[in-house]
Design an enzyme around this catalytic site. Structure first.
Site, mmCIF file in Angstrom:
data_model
loop_
_atom_site.group_PDB
_atom_site.id
_atom_site.type_symbol
_atom_site.label_atom_id
_atom_site.label_comp_id
_atom_site.label_asym_id
_atom_site.label_seq_id
_atom_site.Cartn_x
_atom_site.Cartn_y
_atom_site.Cartn_z
ATOM 1 C CB CYS A 1 -95.831 -2.203 -81.907
ATOM 2 S SG CYS A 1 -95.924 -0.668 -82.871
ATOM 3 C CB CYS B 1 -97.180 2.187 -84.575
ATOM 4 S SG CYS B 1 -95.671 1.772 -85.481
ATOM 5 C CE LYS C 1 -89.683 2.379 -83.107
ATOM 6 N NZ LYS C 1 -90.650 1.288 -83.124
ATOM 7 C CD GLU D 1 -91.612 11.073 -76.506
ATOM 8 O OE1 GLU D 1 -92.124 10.316 -75.670
ATOM 9 O OE2 GLU D 1 -92.201 11.425 -77.548
ATOM 10 C CE LYS E 1 -86.321 0.149 -82.822
ATOM 11 N NZ LYS E 1 -87.663 -0.266 -82.996
HETATM 12 C C1 PBG Z 1 -92.311 -1.759 -84.190
HETATM 13 C C2 PBG Z 1 -90.830 -1.880 -84.094
HETATM 14 C C3 PBG Z 1 -89.856 -1.558 -85.059
HETATM 15 C C4 PBG Z 1 -88.624 -1.990 -84.538
HETATM 16 C C5 PBG Z 1 -88.892 -2.525 -83.276
HETATM 17 N N1 PBG Z 1 -90.252 -2.424 -83.022
HETATM 18 C C6 PBG Z 1 -89.971 -1.000 -86.419
HETATM 19 C C7 PBG Z 1 -90.485 0.325 -86.686
HETATM 20 O O1 PBG Z 1 -90.701 1.153 -85.799
HETATM 21 O O2 PBG Z 1 -90.717 0.565 -87.875
HETATM 22 C C8 PBG Z 1 -87.282 -1.903 -85.239
HETATM 23 C C9 PBG Z 1 -86.242 -2.886 -84.799
HETATM 24 C C10 PBG Z 1 -85.078 -3.023 -85.721
HETATM 25 O O3 PBG Z 1 -84.924 -2.288 -86.721
HETATM 26 O O4 PBG Z 1 -84.259 -3.921 -85.452
HETATM 27 N N2 PBG Z 1 -92.835 -0.495 -84.130
#
Ligand code: PBG
Length: 325
Positions: free
Chosen positions: A120, A130, A195, A233, A248
């Site tokens: 990312c 991102c 996500k 997705e 997630k």
């Molecule tokens: C990066 C990313 C994030 C998380 C994992 N990869 C944060 C976001 O999208 O802001 C979150 C992981 C967590 O909250 O434990 N994009």
């Protein structure tokens, strides 16, 4: 047939019987431990909102990884905090970037450990988004090349698997093509497929120093009320070459885990995210809940929902508890 012929309580009458008919199990092999690596030397900063979770410099990361390996946890996922951030996330794909250095050091010392890298840009961009920004907008297509380059640099450093978490359209394909055309067709992609734009990432953004400096992530991460869209997705990521698909956060999205598990024949990972960790830690520190029982129940619930793999900051604790039996 019904009561009094049927009595479900018969098979619950003692622990041995309960063990015999238990349907789902949490195993150490299910666990992936997230770790944060920061520039510098001799750094071990505990994240205030995530007790027990640290930002480690590469030298301090190695003993911490050793503990993970000793506990039999098969994999870690690495996040990096660079010294400098800029508009185009140079630190994300630099050959000597903080993640690349960490991967080289960890793989050298622990060749058997599966080292996954989060792909990312948000930890590496000055604006904390991102993707690449133009006129205040996150640009999809121009971002893909940067993500692909980042994934390739991780593979070149020795990463065993890459995990794109940016939610740009088409990024799995861009990464797959880049890896394949550079001799890395054997490196699997674990895609953050469903996500969501979630408030549960708050503590992570402290840990990764990646909070967006303006706006939010709702134009690229999924809208929490949506469910069918998660299947779309996921189908796209699979067509583009994902090997493992991820949901997630985990706890508020167990219905999504189940739908994806039923719909596809791919391993499903669930990310038990930072806010889910922080809530348990906070309540446990007040003596309001029993941490061990709560964590085991939550994570076993994720298995029951259909998760094959669980990314969790509790991985080390769980590995210890499982050993104790
Ligand atoms: C990066 C990313 C994030 C998380 C994992 N990869 C944060 C976001 O999208 O802001 C979150 C992981 C967590 O909250 O434990 N994009």
């Amino acid at each position: 047939m019904y009561f009094p012929i049927l009595r479900p309580r018969r098979l619950r009458s003692n622990e041995t019987l309960r063990r015999m008919v238990r349907e789902h199990h949490l195993r150490v092999d299910d666990l992936i431990y997230p770790m944060f690596v920061i520039y510098g030397e001799n750094v071990a900063n505990e994240v205030p909102s995530m007790p027990g979770v640290y930002q480690y410099s590469v030298d301090r990361l190695l003993p911490a990884v050793n503990e993970v390996v000793e506990l039999g946890i098969p994999a870690i996922i690495l996040f990096g905090i660079p010294e400098e951030k800029d508009e185009v996330a140079v630190g994300a794909y630099a050959e000597d970037g903080v993640v690349q250095q960490a991967v080289r050091a960890v793989k050298k010392e622990f060749p058997e450990l599966i080292v996954i890298t989060d792909v990312c840009l948000c930890e590496f961009t000055s604006h904390g988004h991102c993707g690449i920004i133009k006129d205040g907008e996150v640009m999809n297509d121009p971002t893909l090349e940067y993500l692909a380059r980042t994934a390739l640099s991780h593979a070149q450093a020795g990463a065993d698997m890459v995990a794109p978490s940016d939610m740009m359209d088409g990024r799995v394909r861009a990464i797959r093509e880049k890896l394949d055309s550079n001799g890395f067709s054997n490196i699997p992609i674990m895609a953050y497929s469903a996500k969501y734009a979630s408030a549960f990432y708050g503590p992570f953004r402290d840990a990764a120093e990646s909070a967006p400096q303006f706006g939010d992530r709702r134009s690229y991460q999924m809208d929490p009320p949506n469910s069918d869209e998660a299947l779309k997705e996921t189908a796209m990521d699979i067509e583009e070459g994902a090997d493992i698909v991820m949901v997630k956060p985990a706890l508020a999205y167990m219905d999504i885990i189940r739908r994806i598990k039923d719909e596809f024949t791919y391993p499903v990972a669930a990310y038990n995210v930072s806010g889910e960790y922080a809530m348990v830690k906070a309540a446990a520190s007040k003596g309001w809940i029993d941490e061990r029982s709560i964590v085991l129940e939550m994570l076993t619930g994720l298995k029951r929902a259909g998760a094959d793999l669980i990314l969790t900051y509790f991985a080390k604790d769980v590995a210890k508890w499982l050993q104790e039996g």
